[in-house]
Design an enzyme around this catalytic site. Structure first.
Site, PDB file in Angstrom:
ATOM      1  N   GLU A   1       0.868  -1.178   0.000  1.00  0.00           N
ATOM      2  CA  GLU A   1       0.000   0.000   0.000  1.00  0.00           C
ATOM      3  C   GLU A   1       0.899   1.220   0.000  1.00  0.00           C
ATOM      4  O   GLU A   1       2.025   1.185   0.514  1.00  0.00           O
ATOM      5  CB  GLU A   1      -0.955   0.022   1.188  1.00  0.00           C
ATOM      6  CG  GLU A   1      -0.339   0.431   2.487  1.00  0.00           C
ATOM      7  CD  GLU A   1      -1.351   0.519   3.614  1.00  0.00           C
ATOM      8  OE1 GLU A   1      -1.183   1.406   4.453  1.00  0.00           O
ATOM      9  OE2 GLU A   1      -2.289  -0.286   3.659  1.00  0.00           O
TER      10      GLU A   1
ATOM     11  N   TYR B   1       6.279   1.506  -8.449  1.00  0.00           N
ATOM     12  CA  TYR B   1       5.526   0.268  -8.308  1.00  0.00           C
ATOM     13  C   TYR B   1       4.851  -0.131  -9.614  1.00  0.00           C
ATOM     14  O   TYR B   1       4.891  -1.297 -10.014  1.00  0.00           O
ATOM     15  CB  TYR B   1       4.498   0.389  -7.180  1.00  0.00           C
ATOM     16  CG  TYR B   1       5.116   0.669  -5.834  1.00  0.00           C
ATOM     17  CD1 TYR B   1       6.331   0.104  -5.447  1.00  0.00           C
ATOM     18  CD2 TYR B   1       4.504   1.521  -4.933  1.00  0.00           C
ATOM     19  CE1 TYR B   1       6.903   0.371  -4.217  1.00  0.00           C
ATOM     20  CE2 TYR B   1       5.066   1.789  -3.689  1.00  0.00           C
ATOM     21  CZ  TYR B   1       6.269   1.204  -3.346  1.00  0.00           C
ATOM     22  OH  TYR B   1       6.825   1.472  -2.128  1.00  0.00           O
TER      23      TYR B   1
END
Length: 138
Positions: free
Chosen positions: A94, A106
């Site tokens: 997260e 990411y």
């Protein structure tokens, strides 16, 4: 870099203001939990955990003075390698929705948004920021 919790906590403090940085004792305790692993370089580190076919990126921190030098990318690649070696079929993380650099990192390594936690983080100024949930196949 060795698993020196004081050194890791110093990097974490330099890298984060919100959410609050982790203490050396919190880092040391986390590293003793089942499935936890550390990937570290001189100016950055990542802590992950791999259990029951899943891997979770718990934190990644790079000294602000050493950013934009590929450290985060190497740490993330190491995380995916470690996750795969541990038999993980899915990797999770997260990230704060306002962290554009991390989101680009990411996404560039195959992670995709799977959900959000609305207003999960609170900035030092009191604003709320969503947590973006992401997953990838290692």
């Amino acid at each position: 870099m060795t698993a020196d919790p004081e050194r890791l906590a110093a990097i974490h403090r330099a890298a984060f203001s919100h959410p609050r940085p982790w203490s050396a004792s919190e880092i040391a305790a986390l590293l003793t939990t089942p499935g936890a692993f550390l990937i570290a370089e001189d100016r950055g580190f990542l802590i992950g955990r791999a259990i029951a076919g899943e891997a979770e990126l718990l934190t990644v921190a790079v000294d602000p003075a050493a950013r934009r030098q590929g450290i985060g990318a190497r740490l993330l690649a190491g995380f995916l390698d470690a996750a795969r070696a541990a038999g993980a079929e899915t990797a999770f993380l997260e990230v704060a929705a306002d962290n554009a650099a991390a989101l680009a990192l990411y996404t560039g390594h195959g992670f995709a948004e799977t959900g959000r936690r609305r207003g999960y983080y609170i900035t030092p100024g009191g604003n709320r920021v969503d947590a973006v949930l992401m997953a990838a196949r290692p």
